[in-house]
Design a protein around this motif. Structure first.
Motif, PDB file in Angstrom:
ATOM      1  N   ILE A  98     -52.061 -34.823  46.577  1.00  0.00           N
ATOM      2  CA  ILE A  98     -53.045 -34.037  47.326  1.00  0.00           C
ATOM      3  C   ILE A  98     -53.268 -32.702  46.636  1.00  0.00           C
ATOM      4  CG2 ILE A  98     -53.427 -32.816  49.501  1.00  0.00           C
ATOM      5  CD1 ILE A  98     -51.503 -36.033  49.393  1.00  0.00           C
ATOM      6  N   ASN A  99     -52.184 -32.044  46.253  1.00  0.00           N
ATOM      7  CA  ASN A  99     -52.298 -30.744  45.583  1.00  0.00           C
ATOM      8  C   ASN A  99     -53.069 -30.853  44.271  1.00  0.00           C
ATOM      9  OD1 ASN A  99     -50.745 -29.670  47.647  1.00  0.00           O
ATOM     10  ND2 ASN A  99     -48.834 -29.861  46.510  1.00  0.00           N
ATOM     11  N   THR A 100     -52.802 -31.888  43.502  1.00  0.00           N
ATOM     12  CA  THR A 100     -53.491 -32.060  42.221  1.00  0.00           C
ATOM     13  C   THR A 100     -54.973 -32.343  42.423  1.00  0.00           C
ATOM     14  OG1 THR A 100     -51.453 -32.864  41.200  1.00  0.00           O
ATOM     15  CG2 THR A 100     -53.517 -33.367  40.054  1.00  0.00           C
ATOM     16  N   ALA A 101     -55.303 -33.222  43.349  1.00  0.00           N
ATOM     17  CA  ALA A 101     -56.718 -33.518  43.618  1.00  0.00           C
ATOM     18  C   ALA A 101     -57.449 -32.273  44.092  1.00  0.00           C
ATOM     19  CB  ALA A 101     -56.834 -34.635  44.655  1.00  0.00           C
ATOM     20  N   SER A 102     -56.809 -31.481  44.939  1.00  0.00           N
ATOM     21  CA  SER A 102     -57.418 -30.242  45.429  1.00  0.00           C
ATOM     22  C   SER A 102     -57.658 -29.255  44.293  1.00  0.00           C
ATOM     23  CB  SER A 102     -56.519 -29.614  46.496  1.00  0.00           C
ATOM     24  OG  SER A 102     -57.058 -28.403  46.947  1.00  0.00           O
ATOM     25  N   ARG A 103     -56.682 -29.105  43.408  1.00  0.00           N
ATOM     26  CA  ARG A 103     -56.853 -28.196  42.259  1.00  0.00           C
ATOM     27  C   ARG A 103     -57.938 -28.696  41.317  1.00  0.00           C
ATOM     28  NH1 ARG A 103     -51.229 -27.801  42.697  1.00  0.00           N
ATOM     29  NH2 ARG A 103     -50.932 -29.390  41.106  1.00  0.00           N
ATOM     30  N   MET A 104     -58.014 -30.002  41.119  1.00  0.00           N
ATOM     31  CA  MET A 104     -59.057 -30.557  40.254  1.00  0.00           C
ATOM     32  C   MET A 104     -60.437 -30.262  40.831  1.00  0.00           C
ATOM     33  SD  MET A 104     -57.328 -34.152  39.147  1.00  0.00           S
ATOM     34  CE  MET A 104     -58.595 -34.633  37.991  1.00  0.00           C
ATOM     35  N   GLN A 105     -60.570 -30.409  42.140  1.00  0.00           N
ATOM     36  CA  GLN A 105     -61.851 -30.129  42.799  1.00  0.00           C
ATOM     37  C   GLN A 105     -62.199 -28.649  42.690  1.00  0.00           C
ATOM     38  OE1 GLN A 105     -61.786 -28.609  46.449  1.00  0.00           O
ATOM     39  NE2 GLN A 105     -63.684 -27.936  45.579  1.00  0.00           N
ATOM     40  N   SER A 106     -61.249 -27.778  42.959  1.00  0.00           N
ATOM     41  CA  SER A 106     -61.559 -26.345  43.009  1.00  0.00           C
ATOM     42  C   SER A 106     -61.830 -25.748  41.630  1.00  0.00           C
ATOM     43  CB  SER A 106     -60.449 -25.578  43.710  1.00  0.00           C
ATOM     44  OG  SER A 106     -59.246 -25.665  42.991  1.00  0.00           O
ATOM     45  N   ASN A 146     -57.194 -37.817  42.514  1.00  0.00           N
ATOM     46  CA  ASN A 146     -55.902 -38.004  41.864  1.00  0.00           C
ATOM     47  C   ASN A 146     -55.233 -39.237  42.455  1.00  0.00           C
ATOM     48  OD1 ASN A 146     -53.854 -37.121  39.980  1.00  0.00           O
ATOM     49  ND2 ASN A 146     -52.623 -36.660  41.769  1.00  0.00           N
ATOM     50  N   THR A 147     -54.452 -39.883  41.621  1.00  0.00           N
ATOM     51  CA  THR A 147     -53.740 -41.076  42.059  1.00  0.00           C
ATOM     52  C   THR A 147     -52.379 -41.130  41.383  1.00  0.00           C
ATOM     53  OG1 THR A 147     -53.981 -43.450  42.398  1.00  0.00           O
ATOM     54  CG2 THR A 147     -54.625 -42.615  40.238  1.00  0.00           C
ATOM     55  N   GLY A 148     -51.482 -41.843  41.995  1.00  0.00           N
ATOM     56  CA  GLY A 148     -50.214 -42.132  41.353  1.00  0.00           C
ATOM     57  C   GLY A 148     -49.060 -41.220  41.701  1.00  0.00           C
ATOM     58  N   CYS A 149     -49.323 -40.044  42.231  1.00  0.00           N
ATOM     59  CA  CYS A 149     -48.235 -39.148  42.615  1.00  0.00           C
ATOM     60  C   CYS A 149     -47.832 -39.428  44.058  1.00  0.00           C
ATOM     61  CB  CYS A 149     -48.666 -37.690  42.479  1.00  0.00           C
ATOM     62  SG  CYS A 149     -49.113 -37.222  40.806  1.00  0.00           S
ATOM     63  N   SER A 150     -46.718 -38.866  44.433  1.00  0.00           N
ATOM     64  CA  SER A 150     -46.216 -39.102  45.787  1.00  0.00           C
ATOM     65  C   SER A 150     -47.057 -38.392  46.842  1.00  0.00           C
ATOM     66  CB  SER A 150     -44.768 -38.620  45.888  1.00  0.00           C
ATOM     67  OG  SER A 150     -44.717 -37.226  45.659  1.00  0.00           O
ATOM     68  N   CYS A 151     -46.992 -38.944  48.048  1.00  0.00           N
ATOM     69  CA  CYS A 151     -47.714 -38.359  49.169  1.00  0.00           C
ATOM     70  C   CYS A 151     -47.035 -38.797  50.457  1.00  0.00           C
ATOM     71  CB  CYS A 151     -49.167 -38.774  49.072  1.00  0.00           C
ATOM     72  SG  CYS A 151     -50.013 -39.385  50.472  1.00  0.00           S
ATOM     73  N   VAL A 152     -47.049 -37.903  51.429  1.00  0.00           N
ATOM     74  CA  VAL A 152     -46.494 -38.194  52.741  1.00  0.00           C
ATOM     75  C   VAL A 152     -47.600 -37.996  53.756  1.00  0.00           C
ATOM     76  CG1 VAL A 152     -44.823 -37.453  54.477  1.00  0.00           C
ATOM     77  CG2 VAL A 152     -44.179 -37.458  52.074  1.00  0.00           C
ATOM     78  N   ALA A 153     -47.703 -38.906  54.703  1.00  0.00           N
ATOM     79  CA  ALA A 153     -48.734 -38.827  55.735  1.00  0.00           C
ATOM     80  C   ALA A 153     -48.077 -38.843  57.104  1.00  0.00           C
ATOM     81  CB  ALA A 153     -49.704 -39.999  55.599  1.00  0.00           C
ATOM     82  N   GLY A 154     -48.710 -38.148  58.033  1.00  0.00           N
ATOM     83  CA  GLY A 154     -48.186 -38.169  59.389  1.00  0.00           C
ATOM     84  C   GLY A 154     -49.082 -37.416  60.344  1.00  0.00           C
ATOM     85  N   ILE A 155     -48.792 -37.565  61.622  1.00  0.00           N
ATOM     86  CA  ILE A 155     -49.519 -36.869  62.673  1.00  0.00           C
ATOM     87  C   ILE A 155     -48.759 -35.597  62.998  1.00  0.00           C
ATOM     88  CG2 ILE A 155     -50.416 -37.026  65.038  1.00  0.00           C
ATOM     89  CD1 ILE A 155     -51.642 -39.110  63.153  1.00  0.00           C
ATOM     90  N   VAL A 156     -49.465 -34.465  63.020  1.00  0.00           N
ATOM     91  CA  VAL A 156     -48.841 -33.190  63.363  1.00  0.00           C
ATOM     92  C   VAL A 156     -49.589 -32.563  64.534  1.00  0.00           C
ATOM     93  CG1 VAL A 156     -47.950 -32.784  61.032  1.00  0.00           C
ATOM     94  CG2 VAL A 156     -50.189 -31.906  61.648  1.00  0.00           C
ATOM     95  N   GLY A 157     -48.845 -31.895  65.391  1.00  0.00           N
ATOM     96  CA  GLY A 157     -49.426 -31.182  66.513  1.00  0.00           C
ATOM     97  C   GLY A 157     -49.460 -32.008  67.782  1.00  0.00           C
ATOM     98  N   ASN A 158     -49.558 -31.283  68.911  1.00  0.00           N
ATOM     99  CA  ASN A 158     -49.631 -31.919  70.215  1.00  0.00           C
ATOM    100  C   ASN A 158     -50.970 -31.678  70.893  1.00  0.00           C
ATOM    101  OD1 ASN A 158     -47.012 -33.002  70.219  1.00  0.00           O
ATOM    102  ND2 ASN A 158     -46.158 -31.011  70.755  1.00  0.00           N
ATOM    103  N   LYS A 159     -51.467 -30.458  70.874  1.00  0.00           N
ATOM    104  CA  LYS A 159     -52.717 -30.124  71.564  1.00  0.00           C
ATOM    105  C   LYS A 159     -53.917 -30.772  70.893  1.00  0.00           C
ATOM    106  CE  LYS A 159     -51.294 -26.756  74.458  1.00  0.00           C
ATOM    107  NZ  LYS A 159     -51.294 -26.996  75.849  1.00  0.00           N
ATOM    108  N   MET A 160     -53.993 -30.657  69.582  1.00  0.00           N
ATOM    109  CA  MET A 160     -55.050 -31.295  68.787  1.00  0.00           C
ATOM    110  C   MET A 160     -54.379 -31.996  67.612  1.00  0.00           C
ATOM    111  SD  MET A 160     -58.217 -28.606  68.729  1.00  0.00           S
ATOM    112  CE  MET A 160     -59.161 -29.686  67.684  1.00  0.00           C
ATOM    113  N   PRO A 161     -53.759 -33.131  67.856  1.00  0.00           N
ATOM    114  CA  PRO A 161     -53.033 -33.798  66.765  1.00  0.00           C
ATOM    115  C   PRO A 161     -53.954 -34.128  65.591  1.00  0.00           C
ATOM    116  CG  PRO A 161     -53.084 -35.165  68.752  1.00  0.00           C
ATOM    117  CD  PRO A 161     -53.764 -33.888  69.073  1.00  0.00           C
ATOM    118  N   ARG A 162     -53.404 -33.984  64.394  1.00  0.00           N
ATOM    119  CA  ARG A 162     -54.177 -34.261  63.177  1.00  0.00           C
ATOM    120  C   ARG A 162     -53.363 -35.140  62.247  1.00  0.00           C
ATOM    121  NH1 ARG A 162     -55.764 -28.779  60.523  1.00  0.00           N
ATOM    122  NH2 ARG A 162     -55.802 -30.257  58.817  1.00  0.00           N
ATOM    123  N   TYR A 163     -54.067 -36.035  61.598  1.00  0.00           N
ATOM    124  CA  TYR A 163     -53.476 -36.856  60.547  1.00  0.00           C
ATOM    125  C   TYR A 163     -53.497 -36.012  59.280  1.00  0.00           C
ATOM    126  CZ  TYR A 163     -52.801 -40.820  57.379  1.00  0.00           C
ATOM    127  OH  TYR A 163     -52.322 -41.683  56.427  1.00  0.00           O
TER     128      TYR A 163
END
Length: 138
Positions: A124-132, A100-117
């Motif tokens: 993201i939600n639309t691409a995930s639904r399309m895949q599933s 999916n492209t064109g919709c809004s998205c926010v990115a960031g690092i979350v967590g302290n012990k094992m930080p994840r991008y």
């Protein structure tokens, strides 16, 4: 542009293969995908089980190229996935892919012990639904 893929009928494959064979399948698939994405301006966000997530346009912006990069990456994946051969174990890998492209998205690092991008938003939600909900292909 967001890309998700998952192995079709992964739970069935898990039930019919040994644990070490599942690791072999995932390792072979992820090594192939990792090699393919090196040829494109994309960023591997994460793998969760049999789900593989890639994005283009973040964290480094690339104008409108994100669409081109992910679309061509998908075509390359679909061509090269045929080269994975688990026939000796009667396993054929098929992928369900959503982009999916064109919709809004926010990115960031979350967590302290094992930080994840992490990425959040409609794209993201639309691409995930399309895949599933998509049909598998190989």
């Amino acid at each position: 542009t967001i890309y998700f893929s998952d192995i079709v009928d992964f739970n069935e494959i898990v039930m019919n293969c040994s644990p070490i064979k599942i690791i072999d399948i995932l390792n072979s698939l992820y090594n192939l995908l990792d090699t393919i994405i090196d040829c494109y301006d994309v960023y591997k966000v994460e793998t969760i089980g049999s789900v593989y997530m890639v994005v283009s346009g973040v964290p480094v912006r690339n104008g409108q190229r994100h669409v081109f990069e992910v679309a061509n990456m998908c075509l390359d994946i679909l061509q090269k996935i045929k080269e994975l051969d688990f026939e000796r174990d009667h396993v054929k890998i098929k992928l369900k892919i959503g982009i999916n492209t064109g919709c809004s998205c926010v990115a960031g690092i979350v967590g302290n012990k094992m930080p994840r991008y992490c990425l959040f938003g409609d794209s993201i939600n639309t691409a995930s639904r399309m895949q599933s909900t998509g049909a598998g292909t190989f």
